[in-house]
Design a protein around this motif. Structure first.
Motif, PDB file in Angstrom:
ATOM      1  N   LYS A 102      31.611  53.626 -27.979  1.00 19.34           N
ATOM      2  CA  LYS A 102      32.565  53.690 -28.874  1.00 19.34           C
ATOM      3  C   LYS A 102      32.732  54.330 -29.967  1.00 19.34           C
ATOM      4  CE  LYS A 102      33.784  49.592 -26.217  1.00 19.34           C
ATOM      5  NZ  LYS A 102      34.092  48.117 -26.375  1.00 19.34           N
ATOM      6  N   PHE A 103      31.526  54.126 -30.713  1.00 20.15           N
ATOM      7  CA  PHE A 103      31.229  54.686 -32.077  1.00 20.15           C
ATOM      8  C   PHE A 103      31.289  56.286 -31.785  1.00 20.15           C
ATOM      9  CE2 PHE A 103      28.766  56.905 -35.065  1.00 20.15           C
ATOM     10  CZ  PHE A 103      29.174  56.679 -36.122  1.00 20.15           C
ATOM     11  N   ALA A 156      38.161  44.744 -33.579  1.00 19.50           N
ATOM     12  CA  ALA A 156      39.297  44.126 -32.674  1.00 19.50           C
ATOM     13  C   ALA A 156      40.568  43.796 -33.842  1.00 19.50           C
ATOM     14  CB  ALA A 156      39.250  42.978 -32.183  1.00 19.50           C
ATOM     15  N   GLY A 157      40.019  44.428 -35.112  1.00 19.80           N
ATOM     16  CA  GLY A 157      41.329  44.249 -35.909  1.00 19.80           C
ATOM     17  C   GLY A 157      41.425  42.915 -36.797  1.00 19.80           C
ATOM     18  N   VAL A 206      41.560  54.322 -35.051  1.00 15.87           N
ATOM     19  CA  VAL A 206      40.359  53.842 -35.012  1.00 15.87           C
ATOM     20  C   VAL A 206      40.131  52.481 -34.066  1.00 15.87           C
ATOM     21  CG1 VAL A 206      38.273  52.722 -36.341  1.00 15.87           C
ATOM     22  CG2 VAL A 206      39.797  54.697 -37.213  1.00 15.87           C
ATOM     23  N   LEU A 207      40.807  51.388 -34.107  1.00 14.74           N
ATOM     24  CA  LEU A 207      40.694  50.658 -33.251  1.00 14.74           C
ATOM     25  C   LEU A 207      41.015  50.997 -31.685  1.00 14.74           C
ATOM     26  CD1 LEU A 207      42.527  47.481 -34.913  1.00 14.74           C
ATOM     27  CD2 LEU A 207      39.909  48.065 -34.872  1.00 14.74           C
ATOM     28  N   ALA A 208      41.957  51.818 -31.513  1.00 14.89           N
ATOM     29  CA  ALA A 208      42.261  52.463 -29.990  1.00 14.89           C
ATOM     30  C   ALA A 208      40.846  52.951 -29.471  1.00 14.89           C
ATOM     31  CB  ALA A 208      43.426  53.150 -30.154  1.00 14.89           C
ATOM     32  N   LEU A 209      40.256  53.695 -30.446  1.00 18.17           N
ATOM     33  CA  LEU A 209      38.970  54.368 -29.746  1.00 18.17           C
ATOM     34  C   LEU A 209      37.903  53.449 -29.645  1.00 18.17           C
ATOM     35  CD1 LEU A 209      39.314  57.438 -32.075  1.00 18.17           C
ATOM     36  CD2 LEU A 209      39.774  57.555 -29.628  1.00 18.17           C
TER      37      LEU A 209
END
Length: 251
Positions: free
Chosen positions: A162-163, A221-222, A246-249
């Motif tokens: 994910k990163f 997750a924000g 960023v959170l979508a990725l």
């Protein structure tokens, strides 16, 4: 009190920086020196004298009164690997939680004299012998963003990929820096820091510093970082407009 705590820690740390140190290994194999322990003892002594009812959580000596309304969170040397190899990319972190939420944070670089102070609801301040002003910079697209991370091997299983998605979308990635990289976000020099497996003493002081400079700090997750619920995954942004991308990725 935060300034006094950093001053006390710095008085211990500076004489030992770039000196011959006995380095031991912790259970997690990270280096620890007498500087870490002595600096935390110095801060704890101040807090015990002046704020005896407050709680304390520290990397070296554990927790006292962790359920208190006000709890200080200490990392005497964040970035010990940099410290023991003579690189001035470490820092002393002093955070204060109110009912589990970060309300004050201080990053101190005792070798260079740089210091960031963030207080909830107030602008972050920055002092250094060579000048500089706190304030995150606008950067609404990840393609234009400078991304930073302490180390590529810090991610829990399943999170490295994910990163890497964020890394592929960013303009450029730099490694290393520990808390110093977060300070650079608050100076408008780095746009994103994404990390994992952090402890409360790693993130508690950083939240008020970055958010007081106009940025945003959440988990992957924000959600806000709160003692007891934070899992160690951290996203720090200079421009909050970057958060959805960023959170979508990372999802």
């Amino acid at each position: 009190m935060a300034h006094a705590a950093a001053d006390a820690a710095g008085a211990v740390i500076r004489p030992l920086f770039r000196s011959a140190l006995l380095v031991e290994a912790k259970g997690d194999a990270s280096p620890v020196t007498e500087a870490d322990r002595a600096a935390e003892r110095a801060i704890r002594a101040l807090l015990a004298e002046h704020l005896p009812r407050h709680g304390v959580i520290g990397e070296e000596y554990g927790s006292e009164r962790e359920d208190a309304e006000w709890v200080w969170v200490l990392d005497p040397i964040d970035g010990t690997r940099a410290f023991v190899t003579g690189r001035p990319l470490f820092g002393t972190l002093v955070g204060l939680l109110h009912r589990g939420r970060p309300v004050l944070g201080l990053i101190d670089q005792p070798a260079t004299g740089e210091r960031w102070l963030g207080v909830a609801g107030q602008p972050t301040s920055f002092t250094a012998p060579f000048g500089g002003t706190a304030g995150c910079r606008p950067c609404a697209r990840l393609a234009d963003a400078e991304l930073s991370c302490t180390a590529p091997d810090m991610f829990a299983p399943g999170r490295q990929a994910k990163f890497e998605q964020v890394r592929a979308a960013a303009r450029r990635t730099t490694w290393g820096g520990d808390c110093y990289a977060y300070g650079l976000v608050a100076l408008g020099l780095i746009d994103v820091v994404i990390e994992d497996t952090l402890k409360p003493w790693d993130w508690a002081a950083l939240v008020p510093v970055i958010e007081g400079a106009g940025g945003r700090v959440t988990d992957w997750a924000g959600r806000d970082l709160v003692l007891g619920s934070a899992q160690g995954d951290v996203v720090a942004l200079g421009d909050p407009a970057l958060l959805p991308e960023v959170l979508a990725l990372l999802a």
